[in-house]
Scaffold this motif. Sequence first.
Motif, PDB file in Angstrom:
ATOM      1  N   ALA A 142       0.819  -1.225   0.000  1.00  0.00           N
ATOM      2  CA  ALA A 142       0.000   0.000   0.000  1.00  0.00           C
ATOM      3  C   ALA A 142       0.847   1.268   0.000  1.00  0.00           C
ATOM      4  O   ALA A 142       0.478   2.266  -0.634  1.00  0.00           O
ATOM      5  CB  ALA A 142      -0.949   0.002   1.188  1.00  0.00           C
ATOM      6  N   ASP A 147      -2.651  -8.130  -1.927  1.00  0.00           N
ATOM      7  CA  ASP A 147      -3.188  -6.981  -1.199  1.00  0.00           C
ATOM      8  C   ASP A 147      -4.398  -6.508  -1.996  1.00  0.00           C
ATOM      9  O   ASP A 147      -4.285  -5.730  -2.936  1.00  0.00           O
ATOM     10  CB  ASP A 147      -2.128  -5.879  -1.084  1.00  0.00           C
ATOM     11  CG  ASP A 147      -2.644  -4.626  -0.401  1.00  0.00           C
ATOM     12  OD1 ASP A 147      -3.876  -4.476  -0.229  1.00  0.00           O
ATOM     13  OD2 ASP A 147      -1.813  -3.767  -0.054  1.00  0.00           O
ATOM     14  N   SER A 199      -5.102  -2.615  -2.259  1.00  0.00           N
ATOM     15  CA  SER A 199      -4.205  -1.935  -3.194  1.00  0.00           C
ATOM     16  C   SER A 199      -4.523  -2.340  -4.632  1.00  0.00           C
ATOM     17  O   SER A 199      -4.510  -1.499  -5.541  1.00  0.00           O
ATOM     18  CB  SER A 199      -2.743  -2.260  -2.880  1.00  0.00           C
ATOM     19  OG  SER A 199      -2.368  -1.670  -1.648  1.00  0.00           O
TER      20      SER A 199
END
Length: 146
Positions: A95, A117, A120
Amino acid sequence: MAHRNIISDDESQVAELLRTTRRVAVLGIKTAAQRGQPAYYVPETLQARGLEIVPVPVYYPEATEILGQRVYRNVADVPGAIDIVDVFRRAPDVAAHVGDILAKQPRAVWLQSGIRDDASAERLAAAGILVVQDRCLMVDHQRYVR
């Protein structure tokens, strides 16, 4: 539901991305001193397979070249277009790089094996960037590009 630009499970889109990729910025690349680690040997192998590798290390402030190529400290500082930003960062660290990646607008972002993630990935995909998560770029390049 995952954004349509998150193509991790779409083999035809992954194959097409790899067949049309020429230039890869490697975020989190390591130096030759760590040659036994994926963050070095994956880009080394991709370079040997004909891709242009642009090193973007997170550490190694003394490094000015890796794999014979000039080092950049941020993805956004790399001149010219980038097909893929290949990410070698732990999932909790991804991120922190999204803003830098968004500033460059590469065609795709590839989170290496073991890196996922979703938040993200959604941010990148919403900006029109293709995203692949938890796959090895080297393995898939060998699979789809002859």
